[in-house]
Design an enzyme around this catalytic site. Sequence first.
Site, PDB file in Angstrom:
ATOM      1  N   GLY A  46       0.824  -1.208   0.000  1.00  0.00           N
ATOM      2  CA  GLY A  46       0.000   0.000   0.000  1.00  0.00           C
ATOM      3  C   GLY A  46       0.854   1.252   0.000  1.00  0.00           C
ATOM      4  N   ASP A  47       1.990   1.174   0.662  1.00  0.00           N
ATOM      5  CA  ASP A  47       2.968   2.266   0.656  1.00  0.00           C
ATOM      6  C   ASP A  47       3.890   2.190  -0.553  1.00  0.00           C
ATOM      7  OD1 ASP A  47       2.502   3.687   3.222  1.00  0.00           O
ATOM      8  OD2 ASP A  47       2.970   1.745   4.101  1.00  0.00           O
TER       9      ASP A  47
END
Length: 392
Positions: A174-175
């Site tokens: 997600g990052d």
Amino acid sequence: MGALSDLRVLDLTQVLAGPYCTMLLADMGADVVKVERPGGDLIRSNPPFVDDPDEEPYGGYFQSVNRGKRSIELDLGSEAGRETFLDLVETADVVVENYRAGTMESFDLSYEHLLDRNPELIYASIRGFGDPRTGETDRQGQPAFDIIAQALGGVMEITGEADGTPMKVGPGIGDLFTATLNCIGILGAVHHRDRTGEGQYVDTAMYDSMISMTERAIYLQSYEGEPPTRCGNAHPTLFPYNAFEVEDGYVVVSAFGTNHWRRFCEAIDRPDLAADYPTPADRLADRDVLYDELAAWMREHETADVIDRLEGDVPVAPVQNTEDIFSDSHVHDRDMLYEVDQPGTDESVHIAGSAIKMTETNPEPRSRAPLLDEHRDELLAELAAQDRAIRE
């Protein structure tokens, strides 16, 4: 010289997504100035440590994604801190931040304000739900971390065993994926500016990025009218494409193509399976029966035997841990482990290298991650020299 050695980037980010984005730029030669809030990046004090941190905490998490940057500590809530930052903006090419929407406005340092000081500036943000400038939603302003993005973006729903609970992917995609897309957006904006002289706003949302990453789930929903769900290590439309337990671990095999399927069956002494299931549709239709047949054979063999039989003819690999990775000659031949100094000790540590390879301007870390405020004097000296040059 790196490919981006003519770029200066002001990095207001912290934790993972933003620092990974600016790390990619630093590896390619950009001068990345990490502008840290009082006390520094939240992740500076996150373990592991080589030794117990006595004076300044500096853990592996911070070291891994902040290499090759310079650090200056500024309080953007103070007039002096804002003025120093604005002076830095005047000669910057890019500003990157990953605050919640509205935070920079609260410092009176909005994108529009910064454009007054540098009309060609490229301003990039990484947020959980994007910025109103590129599409306003009711989620903006909410906090978001990797697991939130993976949950909302459908990653967790399609990850894990079929009869198990939703599972996040191990690395913080997600990052990391959001950061990579933001980096691509920045480079596109730089190219546009070089042609037109126009800066612009680059916005990448974690939620949006996870939808982009789960592209298969999106088209399956549209084509089939039902939400895809978890199927373990299998693939919803390809077989065999899975992990198999062997005597001493696990291997993965991707032999869904008919040519690979035939070679696979020959290598495991089961030509009858190739004859009985000649097409991809045949194999998908009886995938459960076939899996049991293949799994039974795999359990009676060791990893080395399976790899020896298949490697070179069939896509196959052992499931490796990090000890295996550190001992793999390919990893060293490709410079995928970088050795950097660990401040406060006489030791060095390894961090993951750059997967971007270039024949003329190959990316590489230029130095370890900085200590907090380590480069204040040299950056202020550069600003003073810049001011003198302007006056002259």
